[in-house]
Design a protein around this motif. Structure first.
Motif, mmCIF file in Angstrom:
data_model
loop_
_atom_site.group_PDB
_atom_site.id
_atom_site.type_symbol
_atom_site.label_atom_id
_atom_site.label_comp_id
_atom_site.label_asym_id
_atom_site.label_seq_id
_atom_site.Cartn_x
_atom_site.Cartn_y
_atom_site.Cartn_z
ATOM 1 N N VAL A 1 48.159 -10.422 -1.204
ATOM 2 C CA VAL A 1 47.102 -11.147 -0.494
ATOM 3 C C VAL A 1 47.666 -12.359 0.241
ATOM 4 C CG1 VAL A 1 44.895 -12.376 -0.738
ATOM 5 C CG2 VAL A 1 45.407 -10.407 -2.207
ATOM 6 N N GLY A 2 47.260 -12.511 1.497
ATOM 7 C CA GLY A 2 47.552 -13.705 2.273
ATOM 8 C C GLY A 2 46.262 -14.413 2.624
ATOM 9 N N TYR A 3 46.372 -15.661 3.055
ATOM 10 C CA TYR A 3 45.170 -16.434 3.389
ATOM 11 C C TYR A 3 45.463 -17.400 4.529
ATOM 12 C CZ TYR A 3 41.677 -20.109 3.276
ATOM 13 O OH TYR A 3 40.724 -21.018 3.649
ATOM 14 N N ILE A 4 44.488 -17.509 5.427
ATOM 15 C CA ILE A 4 44.562 -18.502 6.490
ATOM 16 C C ILE A 4 43.161 -19.017 6.787
ATOM 17 C CG2 ILE A 4 44.328 -16.786 8.359
ATOM 18 C CD1 ILE A 4 46.221 -18.555 10.032
ATOM 19 N N LYS B 1 52.347 -18.802 -2.097
ATOM 20 C CA LYS B 1 53.709 -19.317 -1.972
ATOM 21 C C LYS B 1 54.102 -19.574 -0.513
ATOM 22 C CE LYS B 1 54.253 -18.806 -6.419
ATOM 23 N NZ LYS B 1 54.174 -19.990 -7.303
ATOM 24 N N ASP B 2 53.206 -19.239 0.423
ATOM 25 C CA ASP B 2 53.514 -19.405 1.838
ATOM 26 C C ASP B 2 53.631 -20.882 2.200
ATOM 27 O OD1 ASP B 2 53.224 -16.511 2.673
ATOM 28 O OD2 ASP B 2 51.226 -16.872 1.851
ATOM 29 N N LEU C 1 52.089 -15.497 8.271
ATOM 30 C CA LEU C 1 51.530 -15.343 6.927
ATOM 31 C C LEU C 1 51.274 -13.887 6.549
ATOM 32 C CD1 LEU C 1 48.922 -18.257 7.065
ATOM 33 C CD2 LEU C 1 50.964 -18.205 5.624
ATOM 34 N N SER C 2 51.013 -13.054 7.537
ATOM 35 C CA SER C 2 50.624 -11.667 7.251
ATOM 36 C C SER C 2 51.805 -10.731 6.988
ATOM 37 C CB SER C 2 49.779 -11.115 8.401
ATOM 38 O OG SER C 2 50.517 -11.094 9.610
ATOM 39 N N LYS C 3 53.014 -11.252 7.140
ATOM 40 C CA LYS C 3 54.188 -10.416 6.867
ATOM 41 C C LYS C 3 54.187 -9.968 5.398
ATOM 42 C CE LYS C 3 57.215 -12.581 10.324
ATOM 43 N NZ LYS C 3 58.398 -13.449 10.527
ATOM 44 N N ASP C 4 54.422 -8.691 5.177
ATOM 45 C CA ASP C 4 54.506 -8.126 3.824
ATOM 46 C C ASP C 4 53.214 -8.282 3.020
ATOM 47 O OD1 ASP C 4 57.239 -7.490 4.281
ATOM 48 O OD2 ASP C 4 57.794 -9.544 3.771
#
Length: 356
Positions: A33-36, A65-66, A103-106
Motif C-alpha cells: 500500500v502507498g499513500y498520497i 517508509k516512503d 510513491l507508486s513504485k512497487d
C-alpha cells in the motif's frame, strides 16, 4: 497497480480515518500500500520538511517508509493561498504527478486522500475531479449521513465521476438516523445503481474530544472544575436562541459543549441545568458568581475565550476532527470500526482485485 481516491461531496466527513482503516485492511490482506494526499490544508513541519498534518497521521498509522516530502506535494500555506488569488500558479499538478509516480513504485494499491470535496481546489487548478482524472483513480465517496437528503449529492458525484465511481460509504450514522438510512437512503441508492460499500456507525468515543483538548486548542482560561477536564465532548452547540427554547435544545443532544456569549447568563444557566459537558464563553467576558457557583455544583467546567461566538464555532468545525485523531487508542478503534463495517469483498470486486 490500482489508484483509489477517497473523496467526498463536502468537508469533514471522516475521510482521514476511513483512509487509515482501508489502508490497514489492505495491508493485512497482503497488499503493498502507498499513500498520497495531493493537496494539504494543515501545514506542519516534520524533520524540517513541510507536509500536511492529516497526511502525516496516516503515514504513521500505516507505518509507511516512503520519503515524507512526497506524501503531500502541495501544502496550502497562507503564502501559497495569497499567491494563487493574485496569479495562476504553474506546475502544481505536475508536482503531484511526480510524487505520485515516485510513491507508486512497487505498490499494489495507491490510496489518494482528497481534501474538502471532489469539487474543491479550482482556484489552484487542482479541483478534485481534475486530480482524479490525471491520476486515473477509482473513487470512493464518503458521506457523513445526516438524513435522506444526502442522496442528491451522491447521485451528482456518480454522474460527474462516471466510470471512475465505485460506490459510497455512509459514515457516522447515528442511532437516530439508522432507520432512515436503512429504509430509505440505502434502497433508493441501490435502485439508482449506487453500490453501498459500507455503513459506519457513529462512535461516541472516536467522535469525542476532551475539555482539556478544547481549551488547549482555543487558548482559553478554565474558571472552574479543573478535575473534570477529561470529560468527553461529542457535539458543539451555539447558544443563540430564546431562553425558553434553549433547555429543550440542549437536552436533545447529549454530551454537548455550548458556545455562548459571555453576556448571556440566561443561556449559560440553561446549559448548566440541562447537563452540558462544558460551557465556552466567548468575547472574553466572565460569568457572574451565580453562574460560576452553579457550574461548580454541577461539575461543569467553564472556559473563557477571547474570540466571538461565530469565530469559535468555525474554528471548532475545522479543528475538532483533527483533535480526535491525536489519541492512538481512538485511531485504532476508528480503524477497526472501518474494517468491521466496510464490505471489502464488494470493494475488491469493484476494483478488480482477487484476494486469497
Amino acid at each position: 497497480m490500482i489508484s483509489l481516491y477517497v473523496g467526498s461531496t463536502s468537508g469533514y466527513t471522516g475521510k482521514t480515518l476511513i483512509t487509515m482503516g482501508l489502508g490497514q485492511k489492505f495491508k493485512k490482506d497482503g497488499l503493498r500500500v502507498g499513500y498520497i494526499k495531493p493537496v494539504g490544508i494543515l501545514p506542519v513541519k516534520v524533520d524540517d520538511i513541510l507536509t500536511d498534518n492529516d497526511a502525516w497521521r496516516i503515514y504513521r498509522a500505516l507505518e509507511m517508509k516512503d520519503h515524507i516530502s512526497d506524501i503531500c506535494p502541495v501544502v496550502l500555506t497562507q503564502e501559497l493561498e495569497v499567491k494563487s488569488y493574485l496569479k495562476d500558479i504553474k506546475g502544481l499538478l505536475t508536482k503531484i504527478v511526480k510524487s505520485y509516480n515516485q510513491l507508486s513504485k512497487d505498490k499494489d494499491i495507491m490510496l489518494v486522500g482528497g481534501y474538502g470535496s471532489i469539487y474543491t481546489g479550482n482556484y489552484l487548478g487542482l479541483q478534485g475531479l481534475h486530480v482524479i482524472k490525471r491520476l486515473n483513480s477509482k473513487v470512493i465517496i464518503v458521506v457523513k449521513y445526516e438524513g435522506e437528503y444526502i442522496v442528491d449529492y451522491v447521485l451528482q458525484a456518480k454522474k460527474d465521476l462516471r466510470d471512475k465511481f465505485l460506490g459510497v460509504i455512509l459514515n457516522k450514522v447515528t442511532i437516530e438516523h439508522k432507520q432512515s438510512a436503512n429504509e430509505y437512503a440505502v434502497p433508493f441508492l441501490k435502485r439508482k445503481g449506487v453500490d453501498i460499500l459500507g455503513i459506519i456507525p457513529h462512535d461516541s468515543i472516536v467522535g469525542s474530544v476532551t475539555v482539556e483538548e478544547l481549551n488547549e486548542m482555543l487558548g482559553g482560561k478554565v474558571l472552574c472544575c479543573h478535575d473534570k477536564l477529561s470529560n468527553l465532548v461529542e457535539h458543539f452547540l451555539i447558544g443563540a436562541m430564546q431562553v425558553d427554547k434553549a433547555i429543550e435544545y440542549f437536552k436533545k443532544i447529549r454530551n454537548n459543549a455550548v458556545i455562548v456569549g459571555g453576556d448571556r447568563p440566561d443561556i449559560q444557566l440553561s446549559a448548566i441545568e440541562s447537563g452540558s459537558i462544558c460551557l465556552i464563553l466567548t468575547g472574553e467576558l466572565y460569568p457572574s458568581e451565580i453562574i460560576l457557583s452553579r457550574a461548580e455544583q454541577k461539575d461543569i467546567p467553564i472556559l473563557v475565550v477571547r474570540e466571538d461566538t461565530y469565530s469559535i464555532a468555525k474554528k471548532l468545525e475545522k479543528m475538532s476532527a483533527r483533535l480526535r485523531l491525536r489519541d492512538k487508542a481512538k485511531v485504532d478503534r476508528g480503524m477497526n470500526l472501518v474494517i468491521e463495517n466496510v464490505n471489502f469483498p464488494l470493494l475488491y470486486k469493484k476494483m478488480g482485485l482477487k484476494i486469497d
